[in-house]
Enzyme design. Structure first.
Site, PDB file in Angstrom:
ATOM      1  N   ASP A 277       0.826  -1.218   0.000  1.00 17.05           N
ATOM      2  CA  ASP A 277       0.000   0.000   0.000  1.00 17.05           C
ATOM      3  C   ASP A 277       0.858   1.266   0.000  1.00 17.05           C
ATOM      4  O   ASP A 277       0.468   2.293   0.542  1.00 17.05           O
ATOM      5  CB  ASP A 277      -0.972   0.000   1.187  1.00 17.05           C
ATOM      6  CG  ASP A 277      -0.241  -0.091   2.511  1.00 17.05           C
ATOM      7  OD1 ASP A 277       0.996  -0.319   2.502  1.00 17.05           O
ATOM      8  OD2 ASP A 277      -0.893   0.069   3.558  1.00 17.05           O
TER       9      ASP A 277
ATOM     10  N   HIS B  45      23.234   5.296 -20.091  1.00 16.74           N
ATOM     11  CA  HIS B  45      22.142   5.433 -19.122  1.00 16.74           C
ATOM     12  C   HIS B  45      22.385   4.567 -17.887  1.00 16.74           C
ATOM     13  O   HIS B  45      21.462   3.956 -17.343  1.00 16.74           O
ATOM     14  CB  HIS B  45      20.789   5.091 -19.772  1.00 16.74           C
ATOM     15  CG  HIS B  45      20.295   6.195 -20.658  1.00 16.74           C
ATOM     16  ND1 HIS B  45      19.175   6.085 -21.446  1.00 16.74           N
ATOM     17  CD2 HIS B  45      20.764   7.451 -20.870  1.00 16.74           C
ATOM     18  CE1 HIS B  45      18.991   7.215 -22.114  1.00 16.74           C
ATOM     19  NE2 HIS B  45      19.943   8.063 -21.780  1.00 16.74           N
TER      20      HIS B  45
ATOM     21  N   ASP C 218      25.526  12.896 -14.476  1.00 14.73           N
ATOM     22  CA  ASP C 218      24.487  13.485 -15.326  1.00 14.73           C
ATOM     23  C   ASP C 218      23.251  13.569 -14.448  1.00 14.73           C
ATOM     24  O   ASP C 218      22.637  12.544 -14.124  1.00 14.73           O
ATOM     25  CB  ASP C 218      24.271  12.577 -16.541  1.00 14.73           C
ATOM     26  CG  ASP C 218      23.210  13.119 -17.491  1.00 14.73           C
ATOM     27  OD1 ASP C 218      22.406  13.995 -17.095  1.00 14.73           O
ATOM     28  OD2 ASP C 218      23.176  12.649 -18.646  1.00 14.73           O
TER      29      ASP C 218
ATOM     30  N   ASP D  17      19.228  19.667 -16.549  1.00 18.38           N
ATOM     31  CA  ASP D  17      19.908  18.446 -17.029  1.00 18.38           C
ATOM     32  C   ASP D  17      21.369  18.816 -17.285  1.00 18.38           C
ATOM     33  O   ASP D  17      21.684  19.434 -18.297  1.00 18.38           O
ATOM     34  CB  ASP D  17      19.196  18.008 -18.328  1.00 18.38           C
ATOM     35  CG  ASP D  17      19.785  16.742 -18.937  1.00 18.38           C
ATOM     36  OD1 ASP D  17      20.635  16.113 -18.306  1.00 18.38           O
ATOM     37  OD2 ASP D  17      19.364  16.399 -20.057  1.00 18.38           O
TER      38      ASP D  17
ATOM     39  N   HIS E 159      25.482   9.431 -29.769  1.00 23.25           N
ATOM     40  CA  HIS E 159      24.164  10.050 -29.499  1.00 23.25           C
ATOM     41  C   HIS E 159      24.104  11.439 -30.113  1.00 23.25           C
ATOM     42  O   HIS E 159      25.105  11.966 -30.599  1.00 23.25           O
ATOM     43  CB  HIS E 159      23.869  10.069 -27.996  1.00 23.25           C
ATOM     44  CG  HIS E 159      24.868  10.806 -27.144  1.00 23.25           C
ATOM     45  ND1 HIS E 159      24.918  12.182 -27.063  1.00 23.25           N
ATOM     46  CD2 HIS E 159      25.859  10.361 -26.316  1.00 23.25           C
ATOM     47  CE1 HIS E 159      25.873  12.541 -26.224  1.00 23.25           C
ATOM     48  NE2 HIS E 159      26.477  11.456 -25.759  1.00 23.25           N
TER      49      HIS E 159
ATOM     50  N   HIS F 191      18.640  18.058 -27.065  1.00 23.60           N
ATOM     51  CA  HIS F 191      17.195  17.786 -27.011  1.00 23.60           C
ATOM     52  C   HIS F 191      16.526  18.977 -26.356  1.00 23.60           C
ATOM     53  O   HIS F 191      17.167  19.736 -25.622  1.00 23.60           O
ATOM     54  CB  HIS F 191      16.907  16.479 -26.248  1.00 23.60           C
ATOM     55  CG  HIS F 191      17.470  16.411 -24.855  1.00 23.60           C
ATOM     56  ND1 HIS F 191      16.878  17.029 -23.767  1.00 23.60           N
ATOM     57  CD2 HIS F 191      18.591  15.828 -24.358  1.00 23.60           C
ATOM     58  CE1 HIS F 191      17.596  16.790 -22.673  1.00 23.60           C
ATOM     59  NE2 HIS F 191      18.659  16.072 -23.002  1.00 23.60           N
TER      60      HIS F 191
ATOM     61  N   HIS G 146      13.336  15.510 -21.462  1.00 25.58           N
ATOM     62  CA  HIS G 146      13.325  15.419 -22.924  1.00 25.58           C
ATOM     63  C   HIS G 146      11.969  15.975 -23.338  1.00 25.58           C
ATOM     64  O   HIS G 146      11.010  15.223 -23.507  1.00 25.58           O
ATOM     65  CB  HIS G 146      13.496  13.970 -23.392  1.00 25.58           C
ATOM     66  CG  HIS G 146      14.850  13.404 -23.084  1.00 25.58           C
ATOM     67  ND1 HIS G 146      15.182  12.098 -23.297  1.00 25.58           N
ATOM     68  CD2 HIS G 146      15.966  13.973 -22.586  1.00 25.58           C
ATOM     69  CE1 HIS G 146      16.454  11.889 -22.936  1.00 25.58           C
ATOM     70  NE2 HIS G 146      16.940  13.020 -22.493  1.00 25.58           N
TER      71      HIS G 146
ATOM     72  N   GLU H 136      25.260  18.704 -25.373  1.00 27.91           N
ATOM     73  CA  GLU H 136      25.910  17.658 -24.585  1.00 27.91           C
ATOM     74  C   GLU H 136      26.781  16.696 -25.384  1.00 27.91           C
ATOM     75  O   GLU H 136      26.504  15.501 -25.447  1.00 27.91           O
ATOM     76  CB  GLU H 136      24.857  16.874 -23.795  1.00 27.91           C
ATOM     77  CG  GLU H 136      23.643  16.401 -24.604  1.00 27.91           C
ATOM     78  CD  GLU H 136      22.664  15.608 -23.733  1.00 27.91           C
ATOM     79  OE1 GLU H 136      23.116  14.671 -23.069  1.00 27.91           O
ATOM     80  OE2 GLU H 136      21.475  15.925 -23.734  1.00 27.91           O
TER      81      GLU H 136
ATOM     82  N   TYR I  71      33.248   8.325 -25.698  1.00 32.89           N
ATOM     83  CA  TYR I  71      33.131   7.133 -24.853  1.00 32.89           C
ATOM     84  C   TYR I  71      34.013   6.030 -25.421  1.00 32.89           C
ATOM     85  O   TYR I  71      33.848   5.645 -26.583  1.00 32.89           O
ATOM     86  CB  TYR I  71      31.659   6.675 -24.803  1.00 32.89           C
ATOM     87  CG  TYR I  71      30.711   7.826 -24.506  1.00 32.89           C
ATOM     88  CD1 TYR I  71      30.438   8.215 -23.192  1.00 32.89           C
ATOM     89  CD2 TYR I  71      30.131   8.559 -25.538  1.00 32.89           C
ATOM     90  CE1 TYR I  71      29.603   9.294 -22.920  1.00 32.89           C
ATOM     91  CE2 TYR I  71      29.297   9.643 -25.281  1.00 32.89           C
ATOM     92  CZ  TYR I  71      29.043  10.004 -23.980  1.00 32.89           C
ATOM     93  OH  TYR I  71      28.230  11.078 -23.718  1.00 32.89           O
TER      94      TYR I  71
ATOM     95  N   ARG J  46      31.386  13.378 -20.829  1.00 36.50           N
ATOM     96  CA  ARG J  46      30.309  14.168 -21.422  1.00 36.50           C
ATOM     97  C   ARG J  46      30.271  15.498 -20.680  1.00 36.50           C
ATOM     98  O   ARG J  46      30.531  15.542 -19.474  1.00 36.50           O
ATOM     99  CB  ARG J  46      28.956  13.443 -21.306  1.00 36.50           C
ATOM    100  CG  ARG J  46      27.798  14.238 -21.905  1.00 36.50           C
ATOM    101  CD  ARG J  46      26.538  13.391 -22.178  1.00 36.50           C
ATOM    102  NE  ARG J  46      25.944  12.791 -21.007  1.00 36.50           N
ATOM    103  CZ  ARG J  46      26.024  11.502 -20.698  1.00 36.50           C
ATOM    104  NH1 ARG J  46      26.685  10.672 -21.470  1.00 36.50           N
ATOM    105  NH2 ARG J  46      25.449  11.040 -19.594  1.00 36.50           N
TER     106      ARG J  46
ATOM    107  N   GLU K 176      27.538  18.651 -20.412  1.00 35.10           N
ATOM    108  CA  GLU K 176      26.174  19.003 -20.814  1.00 35.10           C
ATOM    109  C   GLU K 176      25.699  20.261 -20.102  1.00 35.10           C
ATOM    110  O   GLU K 176      25.782  20.352 -18.875  1.00 35.10           O
ATOM    111  CB  GLU K 176      25.218  17.848 -20.472  1.00 35.10           C
ATOM    112  CG  GLU K 176      23.763  18.188 -20.723  1.00 35.10           C
ATOM    113  CD  GLU K 176      22.825  17.002 -20.510  1.00 35.10           C
ATOM    114  OE1 GLU K 176      23.138  16.126 -19.677  1.00 35.10           O
ATOM    115  OE2 GLU K 176      21.778  16.976 -21.180  1.00 35.10           O
TER     116      GLU K 176
HETATM  117  N1  GLY Z   1      19.952  12.981 -18.711  1.00 36.15           N
HETATM  118  C1  GLY Z   1      19.559  12.475 -19.954  1.00 36.15           C
HETATM  119  C2  GLY Z   1      20.120  13.261 -21.045  1.00 36.15           C
HETATM  120  O1  GLY Z   1      21.144  13.878 -20.887  1.00 36.15           O
HETATM  121  O2  GLY Z   1      19.549  13.365 -22.092  1.00 36.15           O
HETATM  122 MN    MN Z   2      20.341  15.735 -21.766  1.00 36.61          MN
HETATM  123 MN    MN Z   3      21.755  14.622 -19.059  1.00 36.60          MN
END
Ligand code: GLY
Ligand code: MN
Ligand code: MN
Length: 454
Positions: A56, A258, A275, A286, A365, A369, A376, A400, A404, A421, A423
């Site tokens: 619950d 991820h 991140d 982000d 990637h 975004h 996102h 970003e 890698y 990375r 960002e």
């Molecule tokens: N944190 C997910 C991205 O950077 O898109």
């Molecule tokens: Mn992002």
């Molecule tokens: Mn991110």
């Protein structure tokens, strides 16, 4: 001490003015959604359902972004019905009536009266009136906007109502169910002044959380300790919580895009990639930073980091009105590809490396975004003719780039197991773009200085 009477009145007047102003904001959003549709077109949007976690207990409640954008309410179990009429937009909110027993356990409910007081809707009715009320509206509706992506009981119920309501009792007017998400996404793409303010405050909190985590870095620290520090900053500074599960990856785990387990020890000499972002008044941030837990970048880490930083700078320079996200991405790719050539990772001319995608094992990637209520933000990237959307002042996106190197045959030994990375969240302005998250350092010297504050 009590405020003097006059001030109290003044305070009340200000509150009412603020309420009126905010009521206009929501009504404007409701109208904008239906602006280009036919008369009698409906939009039906339900609040997010409460999600059971185990037995619950429940997951923390998070309002559906579309419902929040159109109503500003965090109350569960509500439904918003909008209709385009000859003279504008008509809005009706259906809300669970107050229940003293429930309030004893869970605290105050909004109720019909409370929702009416917000002045954001033409009418407010208890939820039990939904079916008979909609049956009437649906008889004439040529089109209904529904969320086509949500699979939950609250949204499924609206589908049932839309389909059955339009075919029963001499109806049959409904010709089309359209994607609420697409239309709303277009409206949500350019942020208003109040949204930009919320995004900036969200960015400030996320930046201070990143800096605090950077100061904690030391050999042997655990990923979960860094995650705990991020979450503590968010909540202490008044954010609702994280905008998504933080990624805290030390060593090779920084190369897992991820990664979310966040439960390993980070050893001397390793980098850690964080991140993470928070949600403030519904708006996301982000940020990614990558730093050495021992306080100093090694030479191979420094070489790769410099390449990613330069790539991000090139992407910033390309981010301006009239450009597209693809233009921003290509600016980043060009610098990364040249860096990979210069470092001896790939062979060929810049054109060949880009054309044949030789850089892709190391940068797989996109660079950007949209960001807004959702990290996102589900705003279209192409217009209805399929053309890439051109950037306009007021749009907010991430930049970003990363590199890698897995522990495998594609990685030169010196770079094996390194993930980087960087960002930031940027607002498109009339001249170019403004970095909302620049408060957390990204230059090598500045990062090493913060790391040494631990
Ligand atoms: N944190 C997910 C991205 O950077 O898109
Ligand atoms: Mn992002
Ligand atoms: Mn991110």
């Amino acid at each position: 001490m009590d405020k003097p009477e006059s001030e109290r009145e003044q305070g009340g007047a200000f509150e009412q003015a603020a309420q009126r102003q905010s009521a206009a904001l929501w009504r404007e959003r409701q109208a904008r959604l239906l602006e280009l549709s036919a008369q009698d077109t409906l939009a039906l949007v339900s609040a997010a359902p409460v999600q059971r976690r185990s037995a619950d207990t429940h997951f923390p409640y998070r309002q559906d972004s579309a419902f929040f954008y159109l109503s500003g309410l965090r109350e569960p179990e509500c439904i918003l019905a909008l209709r385009r009429t000859g003279s504008g937009t008509e809005s009706v909110l259906f809300v669970p009536p107050k229940d003293a027993f429930k309030e004893r356990w869970e605290g105050p409910m909004l109720g019909v009266e409370g929702a009416l007081e917000t002045a954001r809707f033409d009418a407010v009715l208890p939820t039990e009136k939904l079916n008979p009320f909609l049956a009437n509206w649906l008889l004439k509706a040529p089109e209904v906007f529904l969320d086509l992506g949500r699979r939950d009981s609250a949204n499924d119920n609206l589908w049932q109502l839309a389909l059955h309501g339009s075919t029963g009792r001499g109806g049959g007017g409904l010709r089309r169910i359209s994607s609420l998400g697409y239309h709303l996404g277009v409206a949500r793409r350019v942020k208003s002044a109040s949204e930009i303010e919320a995004l900036s405050r969200s960015a400030d909190i996320a930046a201070s959380a990143q800096s605090a985590a950077m100061r904690l870095g030391r050999p042997g620290i655990w990923e979960n300790e860094l995650e705990a520090s991020l979450l503590a900053t968010y909540r202490t500074r008044g954010a609702e919580g994280p905008a998504y599960e933080p990624i805290v990856g030390g060593g090779v785990r920084a190369t897992f895009l991820h990664y979310r387990a966040n439960n390993q020890r980070i050893e001397a000499g390793e980098l850690v990639l964080i991140d993470a972002g928070c949600e403030l008044d519904g708006y996301a941030s982000d940020i990614t930073r990558t730093f050495p837990v021992s306080g100093r970048f090694t030479q191979p880490q420094r070489d790769l980091y410099t390449c990613v930083l330069q790539s991000q700078r090139a992407a910033f320079a390309a981010c301006k009105p009239g450009a597209t996200l693809e233009v921003v991405h290509q600016a980043a790719v060009k610098v990364l590809a040249q860096g990979l050539i210069d470092l001896g990772v790939v062979k060929g001319s810049l054109g060949e490396v880009i054309e044949s995608g030789l850089y892709r094992p190391y940068y797989m990637h996109q660079t950007s975004h949209w960001i807004g209520l959702d990290v996102h933000d589900p705003c279209p990237y192409r217009d209805e003719a399929g053309e890439a959307v051109k950037l306009e002042p007021g749009m907010v996106l991430t930049i970003e780039p990363g590199l890698y190197f897995g522990v495998d045959a594609t990685s030169p030994p010196a770079f094996s197991g390194i993930g980087i990375r960087i960002e930031d969240d940027v607002l498109v302005t009339a001249q170019g773009c403004y970095n909302l998250t620049s408060a957390v350092p990204s230059e090598i010297n500045a990062i090493e200085a913060v790391c040494s504050e631990s």
